[in-house]
Enzyme design. Sequence first.
Site, short mmCIF file in Angstrom:
data_model
loop_
_atom_site.label_atom_id
_atom_site.label_comp_id
_atom_site.label_asym_id
_atom_site.label_seq_id
_atom_site.Cartn_x
_atom_site.Cartn_y
_atom_site.Cartn_z
N LYS A 217 0.82 -1.22 0.00
CA LYS A 217 0.00 0.00 0.00
C LYS A 217 0.85 1.27 0.00
O LYS A 217 1.97 1.31 0.49
CB LYS A 217 -0.99 -0.03 1.16
CG LYS A 217 -2.09 -1.06 0.88
CD LYS A 217 -3.28 -0.98 1.81
CE LYS A 217 -4.37 -1.94 1.31
NZ LYS A 217 -5.50 -2.02 2.25
N ARG A 252 -3.75 -10.45 4.70
CA ARG A 252 -4.14 -10.46 3.28
C ARG A 252 -3.01 -9.84 2.47
O ARG A 252 -2.71 -8.65 2.60
CB ARG A 252 -5.45 -9.68 3.10
CG ARG A 252 -6.00 -9.70 1.68
CD ARG A 252 -7.32 -8.93 1.62
NE ARG A 252 -7.88 -8.99 0.27
CZ ARG A 252 -7.60 -8.12 -0.70
NH1 ARG A 252 -6.74 -7.13 -0.46
NH2 ARG A 252 -8.15 -8.24 -1.89
#
Length: 273
Positions: A217, A252
């Site tokens: 991210k 995840r």
Amino acid sequence: MFSQLNKPLIMGILNVTPDSFSDGGKYSGLNDALKQVEHMLTEGVDIIDIGGESTRPGSDSVTPEEQIHRVIPVITAIRQQLKSAISISIDTTSSIVAKAALGAGVNIINDVSAGQNDPAILALAAQTGVPIILMHSQGTPKTMQDSPYYQNVVQEVIEALEQRVDAALKAGVKKAKIAIDPGIGFGKRKQDNLDLLAHLDTLVALGFPVLLGTSRKRFMGTICAVTEPSELVTATAVTTALGVMAGVQLFRVHDVKENRQAADVAWAIRQSR
């Protein structure tokens, strides 16, 4: 499943979308998707998370019909061609998509809206008895990064998740079937993400398995001075290790091998406390 966790689980991301932020278009073909699943299986994945709608910042919504068109062939092929008993989660906010996916062999629902986009998804989880992951987000993927703001992000995320857990329980979902996700990067500023990561133990203390999704991210890229998501594998693995030490049980990720190693080593250290 969530009530019996005794070690960290790695959830491998399989986006069968053309526009996901890191791997959009790479696995939209059935053969490519199956090869990626086989690759993740060899690297020690515990859950395959399949999504047919991108939730990257600024993304547009996708109809349930289009999501079904994208995900069902992959789910069916995993069950029929690979004949794998691997757990599969469906990454969707739509009860229509979730119902079709469950019929094809999925056994976990992963809802980034925590039942707010389509409350029927909570009733579906209750009726079928499958585990459901409830994630915090501020706004929709289209608008969530426009101007997110919190006075106390940890407390506000906790309060919002408690409300969604309460909604799930009222819909008939059993407590043992619920996991929560703070929604790193979903309507969060860089400092908000860091604050949540620094207080993961507070989220764990709520008594539900916590899923952490930091994989590749952007906020980590600003710290590491890189712009390519694929260059953030090591940074992601660091957050996985820190998450394990804080008691997080589900991760995840795009990169299974590296995060499997990080989780296993951190788990061995945690067990030695």
